[in-house]
Design a protein around this motif. Structure first.
Motif, PDB file in Angstrom:
ATOM      1  N   CYS A   2       8.464 -16.842 -10.271  1.00  0.00           N
ATOM      2  CA  CYS A   2       7.917 -16.489  -9.020  1.00  0.00           C
ATOM      3  C   CYS A   2       6.684 -15.765  -9.115  1.00  0.00           C
ATOM      4  CB  CYS A   2       8.827 -15.501  -8.622  1.00  0.00           C
ATOM      5  SG  CYS A   2      10.555 -16.121  -7.971  1.00  0.00           S
ATOM      6  N   LEU A   3       5.719 -16.093  -8.343  1.00  0.00           N
ATOM      7  CA  LEU A   3       4.348 -15.401  -8.143  1.00  0.00           C
ATOM      8  C   LEU A   3       4.091 -14.440  -7.195  1.00  0.00           C
ATOM      9  CD1 LEU A   3       1.600 -15.397  -9.830  1.00  0.00           C
ATOM     10  CD2 LEU A   3       0.931 -17.272  -8.394  1.00  0.00           C
ATOM     11  N   ALA A   4       3.774 -13.343  -7.298  1.00  0.00           N
ATOM     12  CA  ALA A   4       3.311 -12.443  -6.428  1.00  0.00           C
ATOM     13  C   ALA A   4       1.909 -12.077  -6.549  1.00  0.00           C
ATOM     14  CB  ALA A   4       4.247 -10.996  -6.405  1.00  0.00           C
ATOM     15  N   ILE A   5       1.095 -12.196  -5.308  1.00  0.00           N
ATOM     16  CA  ILE A   5      -0.333 -12.095  -5.410  1.00  0.00           C
ATOM     17  C   ILE A   5      -0.662 -10.803  -4.797  1.00  0.00           C
ATOM     18  CG2 ILE A   5      -2.286 -13.035  -4.370  1.00  0.00           C
ATOM     19  CD1 ILE A   5      -0.984 -15.963  -4.651  1.00  0.00           C
ATOM     20  N   PRO A   6      -1.437  -9.938  -5.365  1.00  0.00           N
ATOM     21  CA  PRO A   6      -2.204  -8.733  -4.814  1.00  0.00           C
ATOM     22  C   PRO A   6      -3.021  -8.906  -3.602  1.00  0.00           C
ATOM     23  CG  PRO A   6      -2.792  -8.937  -6.980  1.00  0.00           C
ATOM     24  CD  PRO A   6      -2.011 -10.104  -6.827  1.00  0.00           C
ATOM     25  N   ALA A   7      -3.034  -8.415  -2.280  1.00  0.00           N
ATOM     26  CA  ALA A   7      -3.701  -8.183  -1.374  1.00  0.00           C
ATOM     27  C   ALA A   7      -3.952  -6.986  -0.767  1.00  0.00           C
ATOM     28  CB  ALA A   7      -3.279  -9.350  -0.312  1.00  0.00           C
ATOM     29  N   GLU A   8      -4.878  -6.887   0.131  1.00  0.00           N
ATOM     30  CA  GLU A   8      -5.326  -5.488   0.596  1.00  0.00           C
ATOM     31  C   GLU A   8      -4.622  -5.664   2.088  1.00  0.00           C
ATOM     32  OE1 GLU A   8      -9.075  -2.552   1.498  1.00  0.00           O
ATOM     33  OE2 GLU A   8      -9.441  -4.563   0.711  1.00  0.00           O
ATOM     34  N   VAL A   9      -4.044  -4.370   2.503  1.00  0.00           N
ATOM     35  CA  VAL A   9      -3.720  -4.226   3.894  1.00  0.00           C
ATOM     36  C   VAL A   9      -5.013  -3.824   4.832  1.00  0.00           C
ATOM     37  CG1 VAL A   9      -1.968  -3.096   5.372  1.00  0.00           C
ATOM     38  CG2 VAL A   9      -1.298  -3.750   3.052  1.00  0.00           C
ATOM     39  N   VAL A  10      -5.093  -4.770   5.676  1.00  0.00           N
ATOM     40  CA  VAL A  10      -6.263  -4.530   6.510  1.00  0.00           C
ATOM     41  C   VAL A  10      -5.756  -4.160   8.065  1.00  0.00           C
ATOM     42  CG1 VAL A  10      -7.837  -6.046   5.276  1.00  0.00           C
ATOM     43  CG2 VAL A  10      -6.324  -6.761   7.043  1.00  0.00           C
ATOM     44  N   VAL A  46       2.247  -9.628  -2.664  1.00  0.00           N
ATOM     45  CA  VAL A  46       2.763 -10.557  -1.693  1.00  0.00           C
ATOM     46  C   VAL A  46       3.449 -11.847  -2.301  1.00  0.00           C
ATOM     47  CG1 VAL A  46       2.330 -11.788   0.566  1.00  0.00           C
ATOM     48  CG2 VAL A  46       0.947  -9.658   0.094  1.00  0.00           C
ATOM     49  N   HIS A  47       4.645 -12.073  -1.703  1.00  0.00           N
ATOM     50  CA  HIS A  47       5.361 -13.203  -2.267  1.00  0.00           C
ATOM     51  C   HIS A  47       6.145 -13.733  -1.081  1.00  0.00           C
ATOM     52  CE1 HIS A  47       7.787 -15.895  -4.766  1.00  0.00           C
ATOM     53  NE2 HIS A  47       8.620 -15.297  -4.274  1.00  0.00           N
ATOM     54  N   VAL A  48       5.794 -14.931  -0.717  1.00  0.00           N
ATOM     55  CA  VAL A  48       6.414 -15.857   0.382  1.00  0.00           C
ATOM     56  C   VAL A  48       6.624 -15.218   1.706  1.00  0.00           C
ATOM     57  CG1 VAL A  48       7.780 -17.474  -1.013  1.00  0.00           C
ATOM     58  CG2 VAL A  48       8.928 -15.291  -0.253  1.00  0.00           C
ATOM     59  N   GLY A  49       5.495 -14.291   2.159  1.00  0.00           N
ATOM     60  CA  GLY A  49       5.570 -13.638   3.276  1.00  0.00           C
ATOM     61  C   GLY A  49       5.923 -12.396   3.340  1.00  0.00           C
ATOM     62  N   TYR A  50       6.493 -11.596   2.280  1.00  0.00           N
ATOM     63  CA  TYR A  50       6.873 -10.286   2.127  1.00  0.00           C
ATOM     64  C   TYR A  50       5.916  -9.576   1.382  1.00  0.00           C
ATOM     65  CZ  TYR A  50      11.273 -11.644   4.544  1.00  0.00           C
ATOM     66  OH  TYR A  50      12.106 -11.936   5.335  1.00  0.00           O
ATOM     67  N   ALA A  51       5.568  -8.226   1.675  1.00  0.00           N
ATOM     68  CA  ALA A  51       5.027  -7.293   0.835  1.00  0.00           C
ATOM     69  C   ALA A  51       6.040  -6.674  -0.188  1.00  0.00           C
ATOM     70  CB  ALA A  51       4.026  -6.275   1.592  1.00  0.00           C
ATOM     71  N   LEU A  52       6.077  -6.836  -1.354  1.00  0.00           N
ATOM     72  CA  LEU A  52       7.119  -6.315  -2.268  1.00  0.00           C
ATOM     73  C   LEU A  52       7.173  -4.796  -2.561  1.00  0.00           C
ATOM     74  CD1 LEU A  52       7.486  -9.621  -4.470  1.00  0.00           C
ATOM     75  CD2 LEU A  52       8.804  -8.978  -2.519  1.00  0.00           C
ATOM     76  N   ASN A  53       5.736  -4.575  -3.028  1.00  0.00           N
ATOM     77  CA  ASN A  53       5.656  -3.114  -3.654  1.00  0.00           C
ATOM     78  C   ASN A  53       3.882  -2.970  -3.368  1.00  0.00           C
ATOM     79  OD1 ASN A  53       5.088  -4.855  -5.776  1.00  0.00           O
ATOM     80  ND2 ASN A  53       5.635  -3.103  -7.074  1.00  0.00           N
ATOM     81  N   ARG A  54       3.813  -1.616  -3.466  1.00  0.00           N
ATOM     82  CA  ARG A  54       2.236  -1.253  -3.499  1.00  0.00           C
ATOM     83  C   ARG A  54       1.918  -0.815  -4.934  1.00  0.00           C
ATOM     84  NH1 ARG A  54       2.076   4.348  -0.368  1.00  0.00           N
ATOM     85  NH2 ARG A  54       2.120   4.975  -2.257  1.00  0.00           N
ATOM     86  N   ILE A  55       0.707  -1.373  -4.968  1.00  0.00           N
ATOM     87  CA  ILE A  55       0.106  -1.261  -6.172  1.00  0.00           C
ATOM     88  C   ILE A  55      -1.411  -0.555  -6.341  1.00  0.00           C
ATOM     89  CG2 ILE A  55       1.194  -3.148  -7.302  1.00  0.00           C
ATOM     90  CD1 ILE A  55      -1.433  -4.999  -7.194  1.00  0.00           C
ATOM     91  N   SER A  56      -1.914  -0.043  -7.501  1.00  0.00           N
ATOM     92  CA  SER A  56      -3.187   0.486  -7.304  1.00  0.00           C
ATOM     93  C   SER A  56      -4.236  -0.420  -7.304  1.00  0.00           C
ATOM     94  CB  SER A  56      -3.448   1.338  -8.681  1.00  0.00           C
ATOM     95  OG  SER A  56      -3.453   0.485  -9.656  1.00  0.00           O
ATOM     96  N   PRO A  57      -5.352  -0.101  -6.714  1.00  0.00           N
ATOM     97  CA  PRO A  57      -6.436  -0.924  -6.627  1.00  0.00           C
ATOM     98  C   PRO A  57      -6.867  -1.275  -7.935  1.00  0.00           C
ATOM     99  CG  PRO A  57      -6.739   0.988  -5.132  1.00  0.00           C
ATOM    100  CD  PRO A  57      -5.554   1.379  -6.053  1.00  0.00           C
ATOM    101  N   GLU A  58      -6.687  -0.740  -8.658  1.00  0.00           N
ATOM    102  CA  GLU A  58      -7.038  -1.014 -10.249  1.00  0.00           C
ATOM    103  C   GLU A  58      -6.326  -2.145 -10.781  1.00  0.00           C
ATOM    104  OE1 GLU A  58      -6.548   2.501  -9.617  1.00  0.00           O
ATOM    105  OE2 GLU A  58      -8.469   2.746  -9.118  1.00  0.00           O
ATOM    106  N   GLU A  59      -4.904  -1.959 -10.625  1.00  0.00           N
ATOM    107  CA  GLU A  59      -3.902  -2.997 -10.910  1.00  0.00           C
ATOM    108  C   GLU A  59      -4.186  -4.412 -10.252  1.00  0.00           C
ATOM    109  OE1 GLU A  59       0.671  -3.832 -11.501  1.00  0.00           O
ATOM    110  OE2 GLU A  59       0.115  -1.960 -10.765  1.00  0.00           O
ATOM    111  N   ALA A  60      -4.774  -4.249  -8.907  1.00  0.00           N
ATOM    112  CA  ALA A  60      -4.984  -5.283  -8.035  1.00  0.00           C
ATOM    113  C   ALA A  60      -6.224  -6.014  -8.963  1.00  0.00           C
ATOM    114  CB  ALA A  60      -5.046  -4.959  -6.615  1.00  0.00           C
ATOM    115  N   ARG A  61      -7.157  -5.544  -9.027  1.00  0.00           N
ATOM    116  CA  ARG A  61      -8.492  -5.975  -9.439  1.00  0.00           C
ATOM    117  C   ARG A  61      -8.122  -6.586 -10.886  1.00  0.00           C
ATOM    118  NH1 ARG A  61     -10.932  -2.115  -6.310  1.00  0.00           N
ATOM    119  NH2 ARG A  61     -10.869  -0.358  -7.608  1.00  0.00           N
ATOM    120  N   ARG A  62      -7.464  -6.018 -11.790  1.00  0.00           N
ATOM    121  CA  ARG A  62      -7.003  -6.597 -13.145  1.00  0.00           C
ATOM    122  C   ARG A  62      -6.389  -7.882 -12.774  1.00  0.00           C
ATOM    123  NH1 ARG A  62      -5.514  -1.408 -14.828  1.00  0.00           N
ATOM    124  NH2 ARG A  62      -3.544  -2.012 -14.404  1.00  0.00           N
ATOM    125  N   THR A  63      -5.115  -7.845 -12.127  1.00  0.00           N
ATOM    126  CA  THR A  63      -4.563  -9.123 -11.939  1.00  0.00           C
ATOM    127  C   THR A  63      -5.238 -10.060 -11.185  1.00  0.00           C
ATOM    128  OG1 THR A  63      -2.460  -7.549 -11.575  1.00  0.00           O
ATOM    129  CG2 THR A  63      -2.432  -9.842 -10.741  1.00  0.00           C
TER     130      THR A  63
END
Length: 75
Positions: A2-10, A46-63
């Motif tokens: 499974c792959l979850a992708i970081p995205a910003e809530v707008v 985000v995975h298959v249309g669901y936000a799974l959990n919050r992450i820090s902006p730094e973790e999102a950028r690293r990923t």
């Protein structure tokens, strides 16, 4: 795998059931059913249309940087 992708809530709907997330300008509506507290500007996995959990902006950028490296290496 499974792959979850970081995205910003707008944006978040008034009923707080869904949010619009953005990843490199691509926007998608996702369910917030699995999260209790999310605000605009948060980063979520985000995975298959669901936000799974919050992450820090730094973790999102690293990923996202690691994913870009993998993409470049496979080209």
């Amino acid at each position: 795998m499974c792959l979850a992708i970081p995205a910003e809530v707008v944006a978040i709907t008034e009923d707080r059931q869904t949010a619009t997330v953005s990843l490199e300008g691509v926007r998608k509506d996702v369910s917030l059913a699995l999260l209790s507290e999310v605000t605009e500007g948060d980063f979520v996995l985000v995975h298959v249309g669901y936000a799974l959990n919050r992450i820090s902006p730094e973790e999102a950028r690293r990923t996202l940087a690691l994913m870009a490296e993998l993409e470049a290496a496979s080209s």
